[in-house]
Enzyme design. Structure first.
Site, short mmCIF file in Angstrom:
data_model
loop_
_atom_site.label_atom_id
_atom_site.label_comp_id
_atom_site.label_asym_id
_atom_site.label_seq_id
_atom_site.Cartn_x
_atom_site.Cartn_y
_atom_site.Cartn_z
N HIS A 19 -13.79 -10.66 -5.73
CA HIS A 19 -15.10 -10.10 -6.08
C HIS A 19 -16.24 -11.04 -5.70
O HIS A 19 -17.34 -10.58 -5.38
CB HIS A 19 -15.13 -9.76 -7.58
N HIS A 42 -8.44 1.50 -2.87
CA HIS A 42 -7.66 1.37 -4.11
C HIS A 42 -8.64 0.90 -5.19
O HIS A 42 -8.73 -0.28 -5.50
CB HIS A 42 -6.53 0.36 -3.93
N SER A 98 -14.20 -4.01 -8.45
CA SER A 98 -14.94 -4.04 -7.18
C SER A 98 -15.91 -2.86 -7.05
O SER A 98 -17.01 -3.04 -6.50
CB SER A 98 -13.99 -4.11 -5.99
N GLU A 116 -8.82 6.57 -5.28
CA GLU A 116 -7.83 6.09 -6.26
C GLU A 116 -6.78 7.18 -6.43
O GLU A 116 -7.11 8.34 -6.64
CB GLU A 116 -8.53 5.75 -7.59
N GLY A 142 -4.99 6.05 -0.58
CA GLY A 142 -6.07 5.26 0.00
C GLY A 142 -5.88 4.93 1.47
O GLY A 142 -6.85 4.81 2.22
N ASP A 162 -7.42 -2.81 -1.08
CA ASP A 162 -6.96 -3.68 -2.17
C ASP A 162 -5.77 -3.05 -2.90
O ASP A 162 -5.88 -2.69 -4.08
CB ASP A 162 -8.15 -3.90 -3.13
N1 SAM Z 1 -9.92 -2.77 -6.25
C1 SAM Z 1 -9.85 -2.83 -7.70
C2 SAM Z 1 -10.75 -3.96 -8.17
O1 SAM Z 1 -10.77 -5.04 -7.53
O2 SAM Z 1 -11.44 -3.78 -9.17
C3 SAM Z 1 -8.44 -3.04 -8.18
C4 SAM Z 1 -7.43 -2.14 -7.59
S1 SAM Z 1 -5.81 -2.39 -8.12
C5 SAM Z 1 -5.36 -3.91 -7.39
C6 SAM Z 1 -4.92 -1.26 -7.13
C7 SAM Z 1 -5.16 0.21 -7.47
O3 SAM Z 1 -4.55 0.99 -6.45
C8 SAM Z 1 -4.53 0.67 -8.77
O4 SAM Z 1 -5.53 1.26 -9.57
C9 SAM Z 1 -3.51 1.74 -8.34
O5 SAM Z 1 -3.45 2.83 -9.24
C10 SAM Z 1 -4.08 2.19 -7.03
N2 SAM Z 1 -3.12 2.73 -6.06
C11 SAM Z 1 -1.81 2.44 -5.88
N3 SAM Z 1 -1.33 3.08 -4.79
C12 SAM Z 1 -2.37 3.74 -4.25
C13 SAM Z 1 -2.53 4.52 -3.07
N4 SAM Z 1 -1.50 4.75 -2.24
N5 SAM Z 1 -3.74 5.02 -2.79
C14 SAM Z 1 -4.81 4.79 -3.63
N6 SAM Z 1 -4.71 4.07 -4.76
C15 SAM Z 1 -3.52 3.54 -5.06
#
Ligand code: SAM
Length: 289
Positions: A19, A42, A98, A116, A142, A162
């Site tokens: 971040h 993500h 983020s 998401e 994503g 991410d």
């Molecule tokens: N980017 C966020 C932040 O920094 O605040 C954190 C994201 S977290 C590391 C990863 C997220 O990806 C989770 O909320 C999960 O549910 C989601 N996720 C997992 N597989 C996914 C996919 N194929 N496509 C989109 N989201 C996905």
């Protein structure tokens, strides 16, 4: 099935790295009057309660953002990120994901697209972010979502990838996604976060090798390591919990200012967030600009 929930890890050392670097990239984009697009593959929930049950269970923020907020003499480059964190923490003991960093630093004409897949996370994201006409939410995968949504309008902008890296295959998927998105959107800045875990060292090595050999110019890499990576079992909450020795970012076509900024930010983070003085950092060009 998706089991990873970012609330367990919000505000940890990996979030601080991701971040704070993201804030520098967005601040660079807002220097020009022209609007930009921000796409996140993500997105997670967008905002996290640090006094919530999940965050308290792991206590990861105490060695991440809380430690940073209690550190005197922080380099100025962190100020915009820390101002967002301070005000959310003071108001409601919350930490910005983020999407919130991007929202807080962007302007009226900028466009934010948040993807998401998790059915519960997208609901929380909707509660936190709907009603803002600049923000477009998508409940879909994503990786394919980013490819489908690029090039965006406006073309100037940045995408953050991410994933939770719940599957070993995600390391390959991020490379495929970066290559295809760069072809569709050559002007786009593409930003990838990855974990450094003992059991996934080979996957990270292959990821960087593929990008180094991709022919894409201007790929910058940044890493902060707080411990020696050791092999450890998978956790219930995915790869980002126990055993996370550090993390890294790969930035395709970064702001020209970022490399010098990283040389100030990374040593400070490794020294401040590491308990035993054995932290390390590096930043290097995987390919020349
Ligand atoms: N980017 C966020 C932040 O920094 O605040 C954190 C994201 S977290 C590391 C990863 C997220 O990806 C989770 O909320 C999960 O549910 C989601 N996720 C997992 N597989 C996914 C996919 N194929 N496509 C989109 N989201 C996905």
């Amino acid at each position: 099935m998706l089991s990873y929930r970012h609330a367990f890890h919000a505000g940890n050392h990996a979030d601080v790295l991701k971040h704070s670097i993201l804030s520098r990239i967005i601040l660079y984009l807002v220097q020009k009057e022209k609007p930009f697009s921000y796409i996140e593959t993500h997105a997670g929930a967008g905002l996290y309660h640090l006094d919530g049950e999940w965050a308290k269970k792991t206590g990861e923020a105490s060695s991440g953002i809380i430690k940073l907020l209690n550190t005197p003499a922080i380099p100025e480059l962190f100020n915009p990120y820390l101002e967002i964190c301070r005000s959310l923490f003071a108001d409601e003991h919350q930490y910005p994901g983020s999407p919130e960093i991007a929202r807080a630093l962007s302007r009226n004409d900028d466009q934010l697209t948040l993807i998401e897949l998790h059915s519960s996370e997208i609901e929380i994201l909707r509660e936190n972010f709907s009603g803002d006409p600049r923000i477009h939410l998508h409940n879909r995968d994503g990786f394919s979502g980013l490819t489908a949504l690029t090039p965006p309008n406006p073309r100037r902008g940045v995408a953050l990838i991410d994933p939770s890296y719940e599957m070993a295959n995600d390391y390959k998927k991020v490379v495929d996604t970066l290559l295809s998105v760069h072809t569709r959107w050559p002007a786009g800045m593409l930003v990838l976060w990855y974990p450094i875990l003992g059991r996934r060292i080979e996957e990270v090595f292959q990821l960087k090798k593929a990008l180094t050999e991709s022919g894409i110019p201007g790929i910058l890499n940044a890493e902060v390591l707080l411990n020696e990576p050791e092999s450890s079992p998978e956790t219930e909450e995915g790869t980002a919990g126990f055993g996370l020795a550090g993390s890294g970012m790969i930035i395709i076509q970064p702001p020209w200012t970022l490399f010098d900024e990283l040389k100030i930010m990374l040593p400070f983070l490794s020294e401040t967030l590491c308990n035993d003085g054995k932290g390390s950092w590096k930043t290097e060009w995987l390919t020349k600009a």
